[in-house]
Design a protein around this motif. Structure first.
Motif, PDB file in Angstrom:
ATOM      1  N   THR A 129       0.857  -1.184   0.000  1.00 40.19           N
ATOM      2  CA  THR A 129       0.000   0.000   0.000  1.00 40.19           C
ATOM      3  C   THR A 129       0.890   1.230   0.000  1.00 40.19           C
ATOM      4  N   ILE A 130       0.702   2.083  -0.996  1.00 38.71           N
ATOM      5  CA  ILE A 130       1.484   3.313  -1.106  1.00 38.71           C
ATOM      6  C   ILE A 130       0.537   4.496  -0.959  1.00 38.71           C
ATOM      7  N   SER A 131       0.803   5.331   0.017  1.00 32.50           N
ATOM      8  CA  SER A 131       0.013   6.536   0.239  1.00 32.50           C
ATOM      9  C   SER A 131       0.788   7.723  -0.311  1.00 32.50           C
ATOM     10  N   ASN A 132       0.288   8.283  -1.403  1.00 33.72           N
ATOM     11  CA  ASN A 132       0.941   9.419  -2.046  1.00 33.72           C
ATOM     12  C   ASN A 132       0.356  10.712  -1.481  1.00 33.72           C
ATOM     13  N   GLN A 133       1.037  11.302  -0.513  1.00 30.14           N
ATOM     14  CA  GLN A 133       0.563  12.524   0.127  1.00 30.14           C
ATOM     15  C   GLN A 133       1.214  13.772  -0.462  1.00 30.14           C
ATOM     16  N   THR A 134       1.742  13.644  -1.681  1.00 34.10           N
ATOM     17  CA  THR A 134       2.301  14.798  -2.375  1.00 34.10           C
ATOM     18  C   THR A 134       1.223  15.409  -3.272  1.00 34.10           C
ATOM     19  N   HIS A 135       1.584  16.476  -3.961  1.00 37.28           N
ATOM     20  CA  HIS A 135       0.666  17.119  -4.896  1.00 37.28           C
ATOM     21  C   HIS A 135       0.917  16.661  -6.330  1.00 37.28           C
ATOM     22  N   SER A 144      -2.518  12.570  -3.199  1.00 35.76           N
ATOM     23  CA  SER A 144      -3.360  12.604  -1.994  1.00 35.76           C
ATOM     24  C   SER A 144      -4.259  11.386  -1.846  1.00 35.76           C
ATOM     25  N   LEU A 145      -3.869  10.262  -2.438  1.00 38.64           N
ATOM     26  CA  LEU A 145      -4.642   9.031  -2.303  1.00 38.64           C
ATOM     27  C   LEU A 145      -3.709   7.867  -1.985  1.00 38.64           C
ATOM     28  N   SER A 146      -4.306   6.771  -1.510  1.00 35.28           N
ATOM     29  CA  SER A 146      -3.554   5.542  -1.261  1.00 35.28           C
ATOM     30  C   SER A 146      -3.966   4.495  -2.279  1.00 35.28           C
ATOM     31  N   ASP A 147      -3.012   3.668  -2.678  1.00 37.45           N
ATOM     32  CA  ASP A 147      -3.290   2.612  -3.635  1.00 37.45           C
ATOM     33  C   ASP A 147      -2.571   1.353  -3.192  1.00 37.45           C
ATOM     34  N   SER A 148      -3.220   0.225  -3.349  1.00 36.80           N
ATOM     35  CA  SER A 148      -2.636  -1.051  -2.964  1.00 36.80           C
ATOM     36  C   SER A 148      -2.345  -1.845  -4.228  1.00 36.80           C
ATOM     37  N   ILE A 149      -1.096  -2.270  -4.381  1.00 37.26           N
ATOM     38  CA  ILE A 149      -0.685  -2.958  -5.598  1.00 37.26           C
ATOM     39  C   ILE A 149       0.049  -4.244  -5.233  1.00 37.26           C
ATOM     40  N   GLY A 205      20.918  11.781  -2.379  1.00 38.18           N
ATOM     41  CA  GLY A 205      20.870  13.056  -3.080  1.00 38.18           C
ATOM     42  C   GLY A 205      19.661  13.886  -2.686  1.00 38.18           C
ATOM     43  N   ASP A 206      19.410  14.935  -3.455  1.00 38.43           N
ATOM     44  CA  ASP A 206      18.270  15.809  -3.202  1.00 38.43           C
ATOM     45  C   ASP A 206      16.988  15.145  -3.685  1.00 38.43           C
ATOM     46  N   SER A 207      15.977  15.172  -2.856  1.00 39.49           N
ATOM     47  CA  SER A 207      14.693  14.578  -3.221  1.00 39.49           C
ATOM     48  C   SER A 207      13.578  15.514  -2.800  1.00 39.49           C
ATOM     49  N   PRO A 208      12.516  15.603  -3.603  1.00 37.40           N
ATOM     50  CA  PRO A 208      11.372  16.432  -3.211  1.00 37.40           C
ATOM     51  C   PRO A 208      10.446  15.729  -2.235  1.00 37.40           C
ATOM     52  N   TRP A 209      10.818  14.498  -1.815  1.00 40.99           N
ATOM     53  CA  TRP A 209       9.930  13.717  -0.963  1.00 40.99           C
ATOM     54  C   TRP A 209      10.626  13.264   0.310  1.00 40.99           C
ATOM     55  N   ILE A 210       9.789  12.887   1.275  1.00 44.92           N
ATOM     56  CA  ILE A 210      10.205  12.114   2.445  1.00 44.92           C
ATOM     57  C   ILE A 210       9.374  10.835   2.414  1.00 44.92           C
ATOM     58  N   ILE A 211      10.013   9.687   2.593  1.00 48.37           N
ATOM     59  CA  ILE A 211       9.304   8.409   2.501  1.00 48.37           C
ATOM     60  C   ILE A 211       9.473   7.631   3.808  1.00 48.37           C
ATOM     61  N   LEU A 213       3.308  -4.187   7.921  1.00 48.89           N
ATOM     62  CA  LEU A 213       2.189  -4.461   8.808  1.00 48.89           C
ATOM     63  C   LEU A 213       2.056  -5.944   9.102  1.00 48.89           C
ATOM     64  N   SER A 214       2.379  -6.755   8.117  1.00 46.96           N
ATOM     65  CA  SER A 214       2.351  -8.204   8.287  1.00 46.96           C
ATOM     66  C   SER A 214       3.324  -8.811   7.281  1.00 46.96           C
ATOM     67  N   ARG A 215       3.436 -10.125   7.302  1.00 44.54           N
ATOM     68  CA  ARG A 215       4.380 -10.790   6.408  1.00 44.54           C
ATOM     69  C   ARG A 215       4.041 -10.543   4.946  1.00 44.54           C
ATOM     70  N   LYS A 216       2.766 -10.300   4.658  1.00 46.37           N
ATOM     71  CA  LYS A 216       2.341 -10.129   3.271  1.00 46.37           C
ATOM     72  C   LYS A 216       1.814  -8.733   2.958  1.00 46.37           C
ATOM     73  N   HIS A 217       2.078  -7.783   3.854  1.00 46.27           N
ATOM     74  CA  HIS A 217       1.540  -6.438   3.615  1.00 46.27           C
ATOM     75  C   HIS A 217       2.546  -5.378   4.062  1.00 46.27           C
ATOM     76  N   HIS A 218       3.100  -4.665   3.082  1.00 42.50           N
ATOM     77  CA  HIS A 218       4.012  -3.556   3.338  1.00 42.50           C
ATOM     78  C   HIS A 218       3.294  -2.236   3.073  1.00 42.50           C
ATOM     79  N   VAL A 219       3.753  -1.173   3.737  1.00 43.33           N
ATOM     80  CA  VAL A 219       3.151   0.146   3.569  1.00 43.33           C
ATOM     81  C   VAL A 219       4.254   1.176   3.345  1.00 43.33           C
ATOM     82  N   LEU A 220       4.016   2.074   2.389  1.00 42.43           N
ATOM     83  CA  LEU A 220       4.890   3.224   2.163  1.00 42.43           C
ATOM     84  C   LEU A 220       4.048   4.489   2.213  1.00 42.43           C
ATOM     85  N   VAL A 221       4.570   5.525   2.837  1.00 47.06           N
ATOM     86  CA  VAL A 221       3.924   6.835   2.831  1.00 47.06           C
ATOM     87  C   VAL A 221       4.907   7.831   2.229  1.00 47.06           C
TER      88      VAL A 221
END
Length: 283
Positions: A4-10, A31-36, A71-77, A82-90
């Protein structure tokens, strides 16, 4: 396995598993989350956006941690498993926390802002009983803290940081120097700091006088402080400390001063500050 990736950027972000040049693309809407789905064999994830590509190794940890970006990045990650089969990135947009108020209009009342704060800001000693913080006041301010909880007792005629009956050793005079240096620095003069001061001893006559005298004697003096009992706009208090007094009596020049303060009111309590309804939680 799923990620699950939560993209909280613009920005819309394009990501790809595996190599930088090959693999299936996924577009992350702002500004949405997506699970892939992703394969355990895919040990890296490439983000491509704003002309920046980042290789992200999927770590097995079970706690939130900030990803080290090259290097320089416009993001913080941040990532977590959460479990053996579920990772999360914000994915968050990078902001300079030392001067984040600079982009907010002068007309904004402080009551409309969400200002980060710390409990027992100067309680740096006495683990596991009295210590609440482990970073210095200067570090907290540069990290974005804008509401400080300063608790003081009178020791040998001076104000010293205390947590209840436990000494925290930092003199109020040193706290004032740190506040002055932060609020007058060219890079952070856009900021303001709400300074809640609470008395931890019982000499109610001497304490307010010492607070006044030590502020007068400090760099910036009274001119660096907002001492009215009302909620100011941000433009009025840039480069200033806003007094929030939990000491003294009504009618004194002690800044914003709640007329009541029930001890440990878990459900919170209401009071008025010059016509503004304020709700406070002390728990």
């Amino acid at each position: 396995m799923r990620l699950t990736i939560s993209n909280q950027t613009h920005d819309g972000l394009l990501c790809r598993f595996g190599s930088k040049k090959g693999g299936e693309h996924y577009l992350l809407v702002p500004s949405l989350s997506d699970s892939i789905p992703f394969s355990p064999k895919s040990t890296s994830l490439w983000f491509l956006g704003s002309s920046v590509a980042i290789k992200l190794t999927m770590a097995p940890g079970r706690k939130w941690e900030r990803v080290t970006l090259q290097g320089d990045s416009p993001w913080i990650i941040y990532r977590n498993r959460l479990s053996r089969k579920h990772h999360v990135l914000v994915v968050l947009p990078y902001r300079d926390t030392s001067r984040f108020l600079a982009s907010i209009p002068d007309s904004a009342p402080l009551s409309c802002l969400m200002l980060p704060g710390t409990h027992e800001t100067m309680a740096l000693y006495g683990w596991p009983i009295s210590q609440c913080q482990y970073k210095s006041l200067d570090t907290q301010l540069h990290a974005g803290i804008r509401v400080t909880d300063i608790r003081l007792s009178i020791i040998d005629g001076r104000l010293i940081a205390y947590h209840g009956i436990f000494p925290e050793f930092t003199p109020f005079a040193d706290i004032l120097v740190t506040l002055h240096d932060f609020l007058t620095s060219p890079t952070t003069a856009s900021e303001t700091v709400v300074v809640s001061i609470k008395q931890e001893d019982w000499d109610t006559e001497l304490f307010p006088q010492l607070v006044h005298d030590e502020i007068v004697a400090s760099p910036g003096g009274l001119q660096m402080w907002f001492l009215e009992n009302r909620i100011p706009n941000l433009g009025e208090v840039r480069g200033k400390a806003v007094m929030f007094s939990r000491f003294g009596s009504d009618g004194c020049a002690n800044g914003i001063h709640p007329p009541i303060w029930p001890d440990s009111a878990k459900e919170g309590f209401d009071w008025e500050c010059d016509g503004t309804l304020v709700r406070t939680h002390d728990w």
